[in-house]
Write an enzyme that holds these catalytic residues in place. Structure first.
Site, PDB file in Angstrom:
ATOM      1  N   LYS A  20       0.838  -1.209   0.000  1.00 32.36           N
ATOM      2  CA  LYS A  20       0.000   0.000   0.000  1.00 32.36           C
ATOM      3  C   LYS A  20       0.871   1.257   0.000  1.00 32.36           C
ATOM      4  CE  LYS A  20      -4.089  -2.008   1.256  1.00 32.36           C
ATOM      5  NZ  LYS A  20      -5.157  -2.113   0.280  1.00 32.36           N
ATOM      6  N   LYS A  70      13.452  -7.115   5.422  1.00 35.30           N
ATOM      7  CA  LYS A  70      13.603  -6.215   6.580  1.00 35.30           C
ATOM      8  C   LYS A  70      14.833  -6.536   7.444  1.00 35.30           C
ATOM      9  CE  LYS A  70       9.135  -4.395   7.671  1.00 35.30           C
ATOM     10  NZ  LYS A  70       8.048  -4.370   8.653  1.00 35.30           N
ATOM     11  N   ASP A 107       7.994   1.096  12.816  1.00 37.30           N
ATOM     12  CA  ASP A 107       6.752   0.331  13.067  1.00 37.30           C
ATOM     13  C   ASP A 107       6.237   0.523  14.499  1.00 37.30           C
ATOM     14  OD1 ASP A 107       6.382  -0.704  10.515  1.00 37.30           O
ATOM     15  OD2 ASP A 107       7.598  -2.487  10.906  1.00 37.30           O
TER      16      ASP A 107
END
Ligand code: ATR
Length: 277
Positions: A20, A70, A107
């Protein structure tokens, strides 16, 4: 004469079509009328190092990294923030003019901002939190909650060894609770967090007996598809404040955007609609 290049940034993953982030950053670039581009990049694991080293030369000021890169991005970076190190993964990279790579993880910050936005009356000092799950998302939530000053976190996971490992890394404010017994500690909680994939479309539900919850307790789910999970519906029916997971995705993007494009963006309803649309 100094030549000012249009800043480029993007998201690196494999696959990347589901991300997204291009909609999110694209919405902000347009909204604030900024010169800049944000592009999706599908990069195979073996190519990550070469790609990261070449992006600054190509005019990139930074990038987001997502699954499966990541952890590797953290290892490849020249400098790593304290919170990225604790989480053990990077989601946001900044490239210096010298080509050096700075890795951060926003995050946990995104989780906390979403929580503060959706439950403004909740305070970290209110009392213990119960966190379901001990995967990558849980690590970010633990970092955010501990940094904010939550006094005690009861952590529970289907595979208990993973929760034990997180206690080792994150310290004494974590208490590991048996997965089957987790319902018993709910009444102590001021905050309940689902970081597992349970409740996602196509997955079984996370079933937690919420009847013992304190009035005023907050329940939040990292799942955002669907936006209102069964857990959040049950919590709402029990009179709790609920916070869905979409805002975490939106807020984690704020620090990167601000640094790359020079404007601090806002998380608004039109952004939520653009990302969901
Ligand atoms: P993420 O990076 O999104 O956190 P992850 O590291 O794969 O992903 O972690 C997924 C989490 O969901 C884990 O806590 C996992 O529990 P296990 O460690 O026992 O696998 C949890 N999870 C996934 N499916 C589950 C299920 N059917 N029942 C209980 N927990 C589940």
């Amino acid at each position: 004469m100094t030549q000012h290049r249009i800043p480029l940034a993007g998201v690196i993953g494999h696959p990347i079509a589901h991300s997204k982030s291009p909609q999110l950053h694209g919405h902000w670039l347009k909204k604030y009328g900024l010169a800049g581009h944000y592009v999706p990049m599908d990069v195979a694991p073996d190519d990550l190092g070469v790609v990261l080293r070449s992006l600054p030369k190509a005019g990139f000021v930074g990038a987001n990294v997502t699954v499966p890169h990541k952890e590797t991005a953290l290892r490849l970076a020249d400098f790593v923030s304290k919170r990225a190190k604790l989480i053990g993964a990077a989601n946001t990279l900044f490239f210096g003019e010298d080509g050096k790579i700075y890795a951060d993880n926003t995050d946990g910050y995104g989780f906390m901002q979403n929580l503060r936005d959706g439950a403004p009356d909740w305070s970290p000092s209110d009392g213990p939190a119960v966190v379901f799950g001990a995967g990558g998302a849980s690590r970010a939530v633990l970092q955010g909650l501990l940094e904010a000053g939550v006094p005690k976190i009861m952590l529970t996971n289907r595979t208990q060894a993973r929760a034990d490992q997180l206690k080792e890394e994150f310290g004494d404010r974590i208490t590991v609770v048996d997965w089957i017994q987790a319902g018993n500690v709910i009444e102590e909680a001021e905050l309940v967090v689902n970081t597992t994939s349970l409740g996602m479309q196509g997955q079984p539900e996370l079933r937690v007996p919420l009847d013992g919850l304190q009035p005023g307790a907050v329940v939040t789910d990292l799942v955002y598809a669907p936006l209102k999970t069964k857990l959040l519906q049950t919590a709402e029916d029990a009179g709790c404040t609920t916070v869905d997971g979409l805002g975490m995705l939106l807020y984690q993007a704020v620090p990167g955007f601000e640094r790359w494009f020079g404007t601090r963006p806002e998380v608004t309803d039109d952004l939520r609609a653009a990302v969901l649309g």
